[in-house]
Design a protein around this motif. Structure first.
Motif, PDB file in Angstrom:
ATOM      1  N   GLU A  27       0.858  -1.188   0.000  1.00  0.00           N
ATOM      2  CA  GLU A  27       0.000   0.000   0.000  1.00  0.00           C
ATOM      3  C   GLU A  27       0.885   1.225   0.000  1.00  0.00           C
ATOM      4  N   HIS A  28       0.512   2.226  -0.796  1.00  0.00           N
ATOM      5  CA  HIS A  28       1.315   3.443  -0.895  1.00  0.00           C
ATOM      6  C   HIS A  28       0.494   4.649  -0.473  1.00  0.00           C
ATOM      7  N   VAL A  29       1.081   5.476   0.403  1.00  0.00           N
ATOM      8  CA  VAL A  29       0.470   6.732   0.829  1.00  0.00           C
ATOM      9  C   VAL A  29       1.475   7.827   0.516  1.00  0.00           C
ATOM     10  N   THR A  30       1.075   8.805  -0.289  1.00  0.00           N
ATOM     11  CA  THR A  30       1.999   9.876  -0.636  1.00  0.00           C
ATOM     12  C   THR A  30       2.284  10.738   0.588  1.00  0.00           C
ATOM     13  N   GLY A  31       3.345  11.482   0.537  1.00  0.00           N
ATOM     14  CA  GLY A  31       3.720  12.353   1.643  1.00  0.00           C
ATOM     15  C   GLY A  31       3.099  13.725   1.569  1.00  0.00           C
ATOM     16  N   ARG A  32       2.207  13.929   0.619  1.00  0.00           N
ATOM     17  CA  ARG A  32       1.580  15.243   0.440  1.00  0.00           C
ATOM     18  C   ARG A  32       0.151  15.227   0.974  1.00  0.00           C
ATOM     19  N   ASN A  33      -0.152  16.160   1.849  1.00  0.00           N
ATOM     20  CA  ASN A  33      -1.504  16.345   2.376  1.00  0.00           C
ATOM     21  C   ASN A  33      -2.117  15.045   2.900  1.00  0.00           C
ATOM     22  N   TYR A  35      -2.440  14.140   6.134  1.00  0.00           N
ATOM     23  CA  TYR A  35      -2.475  14.313   7.576  1.00  0.00           C
ATOM     24  C   TYR A  35      -3.470  13.375   8.250  1.00  0.00           C
ATOM     25  N   LYS A  36      -4.372  12.783   7.484  1.00  0.00           N
ATOM     26  CA  LYS A  36      -5.337  11.828   8.035  1.00  0.00           C
ATOM     27  C   LYS A  36      -4.878  10.400   7.773  1.00  0.00           C
ATOM     28  N   PHE A  37      -3.621  10.118   8.039  1.00  0.00           N
ATOM     29  CA  PHE A  37      -3.046   8.805   7.796  1.00  0.00           C
ATOM     30  C   PHE A  37      -3.681   7.771   8.715  1.00  0.00           C
ATOM     31  N   GLN A  38      -4.138   6.669   8.140  1.00  0.00           N
ATOM     32  CA  GLN A  38      -4.684   5.555   8.898  1.00  0.00           C
ATOM     33  C   GLN A  38      -3.875   4.314   8.570  1.00  0.00           C
ATOM     34  N   LEU A  39      -3.334   3.679   9.577  1.00  0.00           N
ATOM     35  CA  LEU A  39      -2.543   2.470   9.387  1.00  0.00           C
ATOM     36  C   LEU A  39      -3.480   1.276   9.397  1.00  0.00           C
ATOM     37  N   SER A  40      -3.418   0.459   8.346  1.00  0.00           N
ATOM     38  CA  SER A  40      -4.261  -0.730   8.300  1.00  0.00           C
ATOM     39  C   SER A  40      -3.788  -1.722   9.356  1.00  0.00           C
ATOM     40  N   ASN A  56       5.510  16.485  10.197  1.00  0.00           N
ATOM     41  CA  ASN A  56       4.308  16.151  10.967  1.00  0.00           C
ATOM     42  C   ASN A  56       3.752  14.791  10.587  1.00  0.00           C
ATOM     43  N   LEU A  57       3.734  14.484   9.308  1.00  0.00           N
ATOM     44  CA  LEU A  57       3.241  13.181   8.876  1.00  0.00           C
ATOM     45  C   LEU A  57       4.163  12.075   9.362  1.00  0.00           C
ATOM     46  N   CYS A  58       5.452  12.332   9.352  1.00  0.00           N
ATOM     47  CA  CYS A  58       6.418  11.350   9.833  1.00  0.00           C
ATOM     48  C   CYS A  58       6.163  11.028  11.310  1.00  0.00           C
ATOM     49  N   GLU A  59       5.943  12.023  12.118  1.00  0.00           N
ATOM     50  CA  GLU A  59       5.637  11.811  13.531  1.00  0.00           C
ATOM     51  C   GLU A  59       4.321  11.063  13.709  1.00  0.00           C
ATOM     52  N   ASN A  60       3.324  11.395  12.897  1.00  0.00           N
ATOM     53  CA  ASN A  60       2.023  10.733  12.954  1.00  0.00           C
ATOM     54  C   ASN A  60       2.151   9.247  12.622  1.00  0.00           C
ATOM     55  N   VAL A  61       2.899   8.939  11.590  1.00  0.00           N
ATOM     56  CA  VAL A  61       3.109   7.549  11.181  1.00  0.00           C
ATOM     57  C   VAL A  61       3.826   6.785  12.281  1.00  0.00           C
TER      58      VAL A  61
END
Length: 93
Positions: A27-33, A35-40, A56-61
């Motif tokens: 699964e691929h999630v781009t690094g742009r916008n 912010y609502k990253f959900q880990l399966s 911010n996305l890196c910290e969220n992940v």
């Protein structure tokens, strides 16, 4: 095994090479916008491409993967770096 790749607009041949190593679900999630990253919940690992992701996305992940006990690998978007990191962490047989 399944892997979630975070970062990078295009992956090129990275998914093909990962599938040859035994990763069935990619699964691929781009690094742009994103912010609502959900880990399966069925992800076996997360691969973060550090040169194509916001801080911010890196910290969220990292926080979501830690709460799900999923290992996270950080590397650049180059196959040699990815392969070396997978080998060092013991994901290759």
């Amino acid at each position: 095994m399944s892997i979630v790749i975070v970062g990078g607009d295009r992956l090129g041949n990275i998914p093909d090479r990962l599938s040859k190593l035994g990763f069935k679900e990619i699964e691929h999630v781009t690094g742009r916008n994103s912010y609502k990253f959900q880990l399966s919940t069925d992800a076996d690992m997360v691969l973060v491409m550090t040169d194509f992701i916001s801080h911010n996305l890196c910290e969220n992940v990292k926080c979501k993967a830690k709460s799900c006990n999923v290992p996270v690998l950080f590397c650049r978007r180059s196959w040699s770096c990815i392969y070396k990191k997978l080998d060092t962490c013991g994901f290759l047989n």
